[in-house]
Design an enzyme around this catalytic site. Structure first.
Site, PDB file in Angstrom:
ATOM      1  CD  GLU A 236      -5.261 -12.857  10.980  1.00  0.00           C
ATOM      2  OE1 GLU A 236      -6.040 -13.601  11.325  1.00  0.00           O
ATOM      3  OE2 GLU A 236      -4.172 -12.731  11.707  1.00  0.00           O
TER       4      GLU A 236
ATOM      5  CE  LYS B 155      -7.402 -17.946   7.300  1.00  0.00           C
ATOM      6  NZ  LYS B 155      -7.059 -16.302   6.858  1.00  0.00           N
TER       7      LYS B 155
ATOM      8  NE  ARG C  73     -16.474 -21.576   9.398  1.00  0.00           N
ATOM      9  CZ  ARG C  73     -15.480 -20.591   9.384  1.00  0.00           C
ATOM     10  NH1 ARG C  73     -15.909 -19.136   9.832  1.00  0.00           N
ATOM     11  NH2 ARG C  73     -14.591 -20.503   9.082  1.00  0.00           N
TER      12      ARG C  73
END
Ligand code: ATP
Ligand code: MG
Length: 557
Positions: A40, A275, A265
């Site tokens: 994104e 982020k 992850r």
């Protein structure tokens, strides 16, 4: 075969996803592997993304498949073209070449049409409830949700209302389109999830063409299906979304059927990796932008001096698994040391200078001494460095009253100057505050480095630079940005855990041949570590070096 990636044909370690791909190819379920990296564009990429990038690109590459770079840009409020550009640059820098470059927003019309398919099948409805009402009627893990009072609208009503949503007749939050599945499903994601919302905001790609935007959970499977992705790899938190992912593909009647697979992850010690938090560090000016060398962003690591190769090797080594783990950040350091060991020029830099006058060296004499460029890689050859009556050494390499086993300079002691002579300390000068500011030494002409002198031995070897010709340089030394390892991903307190010593700036000197150093040139400063010429603050008359990593490590792979 095509060799589009940095190291095509590199053999990556086996992992469970690779095994699945192998099976799918063998059984004929898929004929060509298609993967995607779907960021994104709401921030810069970080080292966790690098793991996903390496996995997706290398997987496809190994099986002669394709990988798309696709921007998952369904949320106009947080997204920006600055992020799009930085992401493209970072993926390319890592050494990967995408097959297709796509934007989820290019599929908005198709996504809208697929929503019409759902409405016509009685599988989606327009809800007038507020976001709060929808949340409150969703139920909990132990309690079923309750149906919306608008759930039984007719297909015609829903089509008309959805069209009016698109036409801009409603304000943000006034109407949503929800899938109509099962409010009592044990999987909360099946309890009539919202698939479209009204957002009157400018979109970085589609401008003002739309005022309704699809939700991620609805959009993502469609994006994968539209592109013919075969293996849609994501992180474990999406595991509960997988049944809805499959539902969307099936009920929207997508001809291509992608499959979702989840892996754990990457988490790193002393590192925030989200982020949202990284953006907070940038916005609150706790760091010098997204590419601050202390940031775990790809751009920060690049500016710090990590190479793409070291990051790819790191990503391969940590592997792909489904179990939660935290990787020691020292492991990344290991790979950059390995990568630079034989490549980086080994040179001398003095970070905290102390002047030394060699009292028996002729006043106006300058001689050139030969120095190896890399003692472990003779192919890098030698260079000549100037030596004269005044030099700089590290302040730490002299002590007035040394403890036992201190083998560097102190009054009466002799050391070897790397690439030069033995010098002996005879005297020192202090300033008013009692700081030692100058040493007086004598050298022994017989002891020249490389001359084969065997007369006597000294225990300490120190580095130095010639005072007259040395080039002033700034050294930026780093420690981890975050102090606490225990901090959970959702904790809000990470800003209070910032390490006050994460950046230390010192002014010193480097050899005169460094005048021609360029941004991103990498060096090993003898006894200090690996450094990168900082691309942001270096100017033609001001050299700035970022410490990439020190030489020593307690970390064993
Ligand atoms: P963050 O939580 O840091 O904001 P994100 O998952 O929201 O990351 P996206 O832009 O949605 O960021 O991620 C793009 C891809 O990168 C996704 O497939 C995601 O699963 C993957 N990814 C993100 N963070 C990590 C990580 N720490 N380790 C491995 N893969 C990751
Ligand atoms: Mg995300």
């Amino acid at each position: 075969m095509e060799t589009k990636n940095a190291e095509a044909n590199v053999s990556t370690p086996s992992n469970f996803i690779k095994n699945i791909v192998n099976e799918d190819l063998k059984s004929g379920k898929v004929s060509q592997v298609v993967t995607r990296f779907p960021p994104e564009p709401n921030g810069y990429l970080h080292i966790g993304h690098a793991k996903s990038i390496c996995l997706n690109f290398e997987l496809a590459d190994e099986f002669k498949g394709r990988t798309n770079l696709r921007f998952d840009d369904t949320n106009p409020v947080k997204e920006d073209t600055e992020y799009v550009e930085s992401i493209k640059a970072d993926v390319a820098w890592l050494g990967f070449e995408w097959d297709g470059l796509f934007f989820a927003s290019d599929y908005f019309e198709e996504m809208y049409n697929r929503a019409l398919v759902l409405i016509r099948k009685g599988l989606a409805f327009v809800d007038d409830q507020t976001a709060d009402e929808i949340r409150e009627t969703r139920g909990t893990l132990t309690q079923p949700g309750t149906n919306s009072p608008h759930r039984d609208r007719t297909v015609e009503e829903n089509l008309a209302l959805f069209e009016r949503m698109r036409a801009g007749e409603f304000k943000d939050g006034e109407r949503v389109l929800r899938a109509k599945i099962d409010m009592s499903s044990p999987n909360i994601n099946f309890r009539d999830p919202i698939i479209y919302r009204v957002v009157h905001a400018h979109h970085h790609n589609t401008g003002d063409a739309w005022c309704i935007y699809p939700m991620y959970a609805y959009a993502h499977p469609l994006e994968d299906a539209i592109e013919g992705v075969t293996h849609s790899i994501c992180t474990l938190e999406f595991e509960d979304q997988r049944p809805f992912y499959d539902w969307v593909i099936r009920e929207c009647e997508m001809p291509n059927v992608p499959r979702q697979y989840e892996f754990a992850r990457l988490n790193l010690t002393n590192t925030v990796m989200s982020k949202r938090k990284l953006k907070q560090l940038v916005d609150e000016k706790a760091v010098d932008g997204w590419d601050d060398p202390r940031m775990p962003t790809i751009s920060g690591l690049r500016r710090r001096g990590y190479t793409a190769e070291s990051i790819r090797n790191f990503a391969r080594e940590i592997g792909v698994a489904r179990s939660y783990s935290v990787v020691d950040a020292k492991m990344l350091d290991h790979f950059i040391r390995e990568d630079l060991k034989l490549k980086a020029l080994r040179t001398m830099g003095v970070l905290n200078p102390l002047k030394v006058v060699i009292t028996n060296y002729p006043e106006d004499q300058v001689e050139m001494l030969e120095a190896e460029n890399n003692s472990e890689n003779p192919e890098m050859g030698n260079r000549m460095i100037p030596f004269s009556r005044e030099i700089y050494i590290e302040q730490d390499d002299f002590m007035e009253n040394p403890p036992n086993k201190y083998f560097r300079l102190f009054p009466g002691n002799e050391v070897r100057l790397k690439n030069a002579y033995f010098i002996k300390c005879n005297d020192f000068i202090k300033d008013e505050d009692g700081n030692v500011v100058e040493l007086h030494c004598t050298y022994d002409v017989e002891t020249k480095s490389g001359s084969g002198f065997t007369g006597r031995k000294v225990k300490g070897t120190i580095h130095w630079v010639d005072a007259k010709s040395a080039v002033p340089a700034e050294f930026r030394l780093y420690e981890p940005l975050i102090l606490d390892d225990e901090e959970g991903e959702e904790g809000a307190s990470f800003l209070e855990n910032l390490n006050p010593n994460s950046l230390q700036i010192v002014q010193g000197f480097v050899e005169d041949n460094m005048k021609s150093a360029n941004p991103h040139d990498k060096f090993q400063f003898f006894r200090h570590g690996y450094f990168n010429v900082d691309p942001k603050y270096t100017t033609p008359d001001h050299l700035v070096f970022n410490l990439i990593v020190s030489l020593k490590s307690s970390f064993v792979l």
